[in-house]
Design an enzyme around this catalytic site. Sequence first.
Site, PDB file in Angstrom:
ATOM      1  N   HIS A 272       0.880  -1.193  -0.042  1.00  0.00           N
ATOM      2  CA  HIS A 272      -0.129   0.026   0.056  1.00  0.00           C
ATOM      3  C   HIS A 272       0.826   1.216   0.125  1.00  0.00           C
ATOM      4  O   HIS A 272       0.817   2.150  -0.834  1.00  0.00           O
ATOM      5  CB  HIS A 272      -0.729  -0.068   1.258  1.00  0.00           C
ATOM      6  CG  HIS A 272      -1.880   1.168   1.345  1.00  0.00           C
ATOM      7  ND1 HIS A 272      -3.003   1.153   1.175  1.00  0.00           N
ATOM      8  CD2 HIS A 272      -1.641   2.441   1.745  1.00  0.00           C
ATOM      9  CE1 HIS A 272      -3.563   2.270   1.232  1.00  0.00           C
ATOM     10  NE2 HIS A 272      -2.778   3.146   1.754  1.00  0.00           N
ATOM     11  N   GLU A 273       1.876   1.289   1.114  1.00  0.00           N
ATOM     12  CA  GLU A 273       2.565   2.371   1.223  1.00  0.00           C
ATOM     13  C   GLU A 273       3.514   2.871  -0.106  1.00  0.00           C
ATOM     14  O   GLU A 273       3.808   3.661  -0.656  1.00  0.00           O
ATOM     15  CB  GLU A 273       3.378   2.487   2.246  1.00  0.00           C
ATOM     16  CG  GLU A 273       2.628   2.521   3.471  1.00  0.00           C
ATOM     17  CD  GLU A 273       1.410   3.494   3.675  1.00  0.00           C
ATOM     18  OE1 GLU A 273       1.615   4.411   3.190  1.00  0.00           O
ATOM     19  OE2 GLU A 273       0.499   3.204   4.563  1.00  0.00           O
ATOM     20  N   HIS A 276       1.790   4.774  -2.728  1.00  0.00           N
ATOM     21  CA  HIS A 276       1.807   6.137  -2.678  1.00  0.00           C
ATOM     22  C   HIS A 276       3.420   6.552  -2.987  1.00  0.00           C
ATOM     23  O   HIS A 276       3.499   7.462  -3.661  1.00  0.00           O
ATOM     24  CB  HIS A 276       1.798   6.316  -1.143  1.00  0.00           C
ATOM     25  CG  HIS A 276       0.225   6.371  -0.503  1.00  0.00           C
ATOM     26  ND1 HIS A 276      -0.522   6.998  -1.370  1.00  0.00           N
ATOM     27  CD2 HIS A 276      -0.094   5.598   0.377  1.00  0.00           C
ATOM     28  CE1 HIS A 276      -1.972   6.925  -0.446  1.00  0.00           C
ATOM     29  NE2 HIS A 276      -1.588   5.720   0.406  1.00  0.00           N
ATOM     30  N   GLU A 302      -4.607   7.921  -2.915  1.00  0.00           N
ATOM     31  CA  GLU A 302      -5.073   6.765  -2.286  1.00  0.00           C
ATOM     32  C   GLU A 302      -5.513   5.682  -3.431  1.00  0.00           C
ATOM     33  O   GLU A 302      -5.718   4.597  -3.274  1.00  0.00           O
ATOM     34  CB  GLU A 302      -6.633   7.060  -1.573  1.00  0.00           C
ATOM     35  CG  GLU A 302      -6.741   6.143  -0.350  1.00  0.00           C
ATOM     36  CD  GLU A 302      -5.527   5.957   0.507  1.00  0.00           C
ATOM     37  OE1 GLU A 302      -5.549   4.701   1.049  1.00  0.00           O
ATOM     38  OE2 GLU A 302      -4.701   6.771   0.923  1.00  0.00           O
TER      39      GLU A 302
END
Length: 508
Positions: A272-273, A276, A302
């Site tokens: 997830h990170e 980003h 997001e």
Amino acid sequence: MNRTSGSAAQALEKFRELTRKIKQYEEILGVAYWDMRTGAPRKGIELRSEAMGALSADMFRLATSDEMGELLATLAEADVYRTLGEIDRRLVDEMKKDYDRNRKIPPELYREYVVLTSKAESVWEEAKANNDFASFAPYLEQIVDYTRRFIELWGVKDTPYDTLLDMYEPEMTVAELDRLFGELKARLVPLAEAIAASPHQPDTSFLQGTFDKEAQKQFSLHILKEMGFDFAAGRLDESVHPFATGLNPGDVRITTRYLPDDVVSALFGTIHECGHALYEQNIAPELAGTPLATGTSMGIHESQSRLWENIVGRSLGFWQRYLPDLRRHFPGRFDEVTPEAFYRAINVVQPSLIRIEADELTYNLHIMIRYEIEKMLFNEGLSPRDLPEVWNAKYKEMLGITPQTDSEGVLQDVHWSGGSFGYFPSYSLGNMYAAQIMRAARRALPDLDAQIAAGQLLPLKEWLTEKVYRHGKLRQPAELIRDISGEPLQSGYLCDYLEEKYRDIYRL
Ligand code: ZN
């Protein structure tokens, strides 16, 4: 630029210098923030907080200074604005929006609000620990009051809540969100109900037990490399709550949290990170050092983390390729597990009370609950004191469960204690953008699914760089999604994706 007059050229030079300085403040504050959350000594926190507060105040002063106002007035004049290049124009728009908004709040009022919210966060923390909503309620009431006054000063768009939404997702409106979320609700609530009633519940027993932390870390690092995370322009550390921070495109830091009894939590947090981070690392060099060198909105940011975490990382193809690698990191633990069984296990749907632990499907329902409640607070005059009752009724309606305590109900999230109203919708907007962007990616890269199943993740990363990452804040979210997919944001692609996925997993 040659048509820009002498004084305008001077103003432009000064403006660029000033915005660069603001970005430099932001970068140094970002390093300090990262440091505070990744192991800064406890005894130094108080003075560090003061230092950060002082620097933030300086940065705020620069962005709202009379000098900034004069420069913006010069550059926004039609004759001058016309002669600016694309980047400068966008920079003027962006800084002017901030300037106008911030100048409308009297400094004294804003100072009171900052003091209130910084106090409220620790009150909230305590209230959550003690299941004591009553002690937090007076603070929340004041924060809502201040926010209502700010909305008045900023100017009410279609409804008061529209004004808040625009801060996180430019151009998004209540009317638009009501439609999108209404459509999501109509398709996702029945899907969640069908899943709960299915006799084909995935076996998750092999995900239980304890898993060596170092092996978890090595596997996370392996997947980061596969995704094309640039370790010369970033690093992975640990923190209680995972986050990503883009200091500049050459220094993007992410964190994760290793749980000894959960083999996938740290991994999906890392993916997830990393989503980003890929965004921040691949912003075009010509935007670096300007306030445009970041994601264009919370929702689009997001969308990138969720596209990688859920649509790629929780897909069958991904695990056909990477389960053998996982086996190597945890010898003997997954030898009997097939990619299909693993895929089903990591996609279990279970209505739960806590947003951050929710699965990919019911997560959206958690967000809609917060959206409906925030709308009631600002558009319908709901009193914050009545929140627990409203909260519990909505959980019953949407997820069929009721919190036993306010700690696992209305007190669970930090956002409201900091006055972040209008932020929550970003998460579900991210899911919708992600599904729509992924559909466009599949059209452009016909072999995409085969590539993912073969561990070739870079073609997708390159396509996203071209379509999303490199533009930074140069394009508005609505413009970006139209350019990529040929239409405005739709809810249908997310619903299609989730229905297809879960019909297969739960044999519906
Ligand atoms: Zn995120």
